[in-house]
Design a protein around this motif. Sequence first.
Motif, mmCIF file in Angstrom:
data_model
loop_
_atom_site.group_PDB
_atom_site.id
_atom_site.type_symbol
_atom_site.label_atom_id
_atom_site.label_comp_id
_atom_site.label_asym_id
_atom_site.label_seq_id
_atom_site.Cartn_x
_atom_site.Cartn_y
_atom_site.Cartn_z
ATOM 1 N N GLN A 180 0.833 -1.197 0.000
ATOM 2 C CA GLN A 180 0.000 0.000 0.000
ATOM 3 C C GLN A 180 0.868 1.248 0.000
ATOM 4 N N LYS A 181 0.485 2.221 -0.825
ATOM 5 C CA LYS A 181 1.140 3.534 -0.795
ATOM 6 C C LYS A 181 0.402 4.412 0.199
ATOM 7 N N LEU A 182 1.150 5.196 0.963
ATOM 8 C CA LEU A 182 0.541 6.070 1.962
ATOM 9 C C LEU A 182 0.055 7.340 1.259
ATOM 10 N N ALA A 183 -1.124 7.225 0.648
ATOM 11 C CA ALA A 183 -1.740 8.328 -0.081
ATOM 12 C C ALA A 183 -3.138 8.557 0.480
ATOM 13 N N LEU A 184 -3.438 9.789 0.831
ATOM 14 C CA LEU A 184 -4.713 10.142 1.438
ATOM 15 C C LEU A 184 -5.398 11.242 0.633
ATOM 16 N N GLU A 185 -6.699 11.384 0.848
ATOM 17 C CA GLU A 185 -7.469 12.417 0.141
ATOM 18 C C GLU A 185 -8.252 13.249 1.147
ATOM 19 N N LYS B 273 -0.518 19.735 3.194
ATOM 20 C CA LYS B 273 0.023 18.876 2.142
ATOM 21 C C LYS B 273 1.541 18.918 2.127
ATOM 22 N N ASP B 274 2.116 20.116 2.257
ATOM 23 C CA ASP B 274 3.573 20.257 2.269
ATOM 24 C C ASP B 274 4.184 19.550 3.485
ATOM 25 N N ASP B 275 3.566 19.733 4.655
ATOM 26 C CA ASP B 275 4.088 19.107 5.868
ATOM 27 C C ASP B 275 4.081 17.586 5.744
ATOM 28 N N THR C 251 7.261 14.175 5.101
ATOM 29 C CA THR C 251 7.470 12.937 5.860
ATOM 30 C C THR C 251 7.065 11.702 5.066
ATOM 31 N N GLY C 252 6.775 11.885 3.751
ATOM 32 C CA GLY C 252 6.508 10.741 2.884
ATOM 33 C C GLY C 252 5.042 10.380 2.729
ATOM 34 N N VAL C 253 4.150 11.295 3.080
ATOM 35 C CA VAL C 253 2.711 11.049 2.963
ATOM 36 C C VAL C 253 2.158 11.889 1.818
ATOM 37 N N GLN C 254 1.510 11.245 0.863
ATOM 38 C CA GLN C 254 0.912 11.968 -0.258
ATOM 39 C C GLN C 254 -0.507 12.391 0.096
ATOM 40 N N LEU C 255 -0.828 13.665 -0.121
ATOM 41 C CA LEU C 255 -2.170 14.172 0.144
ATOM 42 C C LEU C 255 -2.755 14.757 -1.134
ATOM 43 N N ASN C 256 -3.911 14.252 -1.520
ATOM 44 C CA ASN C 256 -4.657 14.794 -2.649
ATOM 45 C C ASN C 256 -5.782 15.670 -2.098
ATOM 46 N N GLN D 288 -12.434 10.679 2.953
ATOM 47 C CA GLN D 288 -11.409 10.098 3.821
ATOM 48 C C GLN D 288 -11.050 11.062 4.938
ATOM 49 N N MET D 289 -10.852 12.339 4.538
ATOM 50 C CA MET D 289 -10.505 13.393 5.480
ATOM 51 C C MET D 289 -11.290 14.640 5.085
ATOM 52 N N LEU D 290 -11.679 15.415 6.082
ATOM 53 C CA LEU D 290 -12.468 16.615 5.826
ATOM 54 C C LEU D 290 -11.957 17.750 6.701
ATOM 55 N N LEU D 291 -11.575 18.855 6.076
ATOM 56 C CA LEU D 291 -11.180 20.047 6.815
ATOM 57 C C LEU D 291 -12.439 20.877 7.042
ATOM 58 N N PHE D 292 -12.899 20.910 8.285
ATOM 59 C CA PHE D 292 -14.193 21.520 8.582
ATOM 60 C C PHE D 292 -14.144 22.121 9.975
ATOM 61 N N GLY D 293 -15.240 22.674 10.449
ATOM 62 C CA GLY D 293 -15.196 23.360 11.727
ATOM 63 C C GLY D 293 -16.386 23.109 12.627
ATOM 64 N N ASN D 294 -16.162 23.305 13.916
ATOM 65 C CA ASN D 294 -17.210 23.220 14.940
ATOM 66 C C ASN D 294 -17.308 24.544 15.672
ATOM 67 N N ILE D 295 -18.521 24.940 16.005
ATOM 68 C CA ILE D 295 -18.722 26.105 16.848
ATOM 69 C C ILE D 295 -19.616 25.690 18.004
ATOM 70 N N LEU D 296 -19.205 26.009 19.241
ATOM 71 C CA LEU D 296 -19.881 25.479 20.419
ATOM 72 C C LEU D 296 -20.864 26.450 21.060
ATOM 73 N N ASN D 297 -20.957 27.681 20.582
ATOM 74 C CA ASN D 297 -21.919 28.638 21.130
ATOM 75 C C ASN D 297 -21.794 28.796 22.643
ATOM 76 N N ASN D 298 -20.556 28.915 23.131
ATOM 77 C CA ASN D 298 -20.303 29.097 24.570
ATOM 78 C C ASN D 298 -20.813 27.939 25.417
ATOM 79 N N ASN D 299 -20.986 26.780 24.828
ATOM 80 C CA ASN D 299 -21.503 25.609 25.524
ATOM 81 C C ASN D 299 -20.536 24.453 25.316
ATOM 82 N N PRO D 300 -19.924 23.921 26.366
ATOM 83 C CA PRO D 300 -18.921 22.869 26.214
ATOM 84 C C PRO D 300 -19.507 21.489 25.946
ATOM 85 N N ASP D 301 -20.817 21.367 25.813
ATOM 86 C CA ASP D 301 -21.447 20.084 25.526
ATOM 87 C C ASP D 301 -21.168 19.708 24.074
#
Length: 286
Positions: free
Chosen positions: A126-131, A148-150, A154-159, A179-192
């Motif tokens: 297996q090649k260490l390639a992620l999307e 992607k650069d980081d 270290t030898g990991v390909q990111l598409n 496989q991977m998602l760059l996204f965000g959470n907002i908690l509205n001042n509530n730690p739940d």
Amino acid sequence: MNEKIFKHFVCQNIHQIKIGHQIFNLSMPRYYAVFLNSDVNPLLQERELRKALALAVDKKKIIKTVFRDYASVADGPIPSNLIGYDRNIYQPEKLPETAAAVLEQSGWLVNPEDGLRYKSVNKVRQKLALEMVVPQIPFLVETADLLKDDWQKTGVQLNIVTMAVDDINKEILRTRNYQMLLFGNILNNNPDVFAFWHSSERFYPGLNLSSYNSREADRRLGRVDHLVDDRGSPGEEGCLLLVVVPGDDGNARRRRGHEASSQALRGRITRGLADEPHGVASASGA
């Protein structure tokens, strides 16, 4: 005051203001993370791989390059300005390992011909390639390029697959087809954080974007959900976080405040925790 005058001011160009001014920091309970979906890519089930991905990210560089230092490192899924944050949980290791060393020890070896890592998995090389899916928002795309650069070093390909925020909400989140998602959470001042990490939220329209499933976490999250009030109560499950949380324009906010858009004046980026298969790095609004 006309809001249109300021809508294009983001942290990247705030230094261009020529008139006299003061800058005030507004702390906001939000963060961005790389959510890992091991249901789509079983390689992400490997704890050591997740740990290496987190170790390889230069979060201080992201803060400086993308946010012009208008961000700070976050430690986990509960921002430090909310009730329930425990600084003692996130003490740095005395002898931190390098991403390359972790990958080498887990059998991911560099191929000199292409500089990428390979490993025999179930007798198949297996090649260490992620999307990674990324919303078409400038600061998130720029962050993804740095990731992607980081990882390449270290030898990991990111598409990288960039998509409109609306398409991500309508298609990607509905099917959990990433496989991977760059996204965000907002908690509205509530730690739940029940909506983001309880196993009952794994499927659409739930907000558990890593399909994280743990009986112990469910038990604790359920307890917090019963205890929480308008002021918020402590929660304590960590996550693997990665990148930034700024001011928002509300384009991708869903249910309890999930967010993947915003024009960023502040943020807080997290150190990645690799104990569980959910995220790699994160950031929260400052």
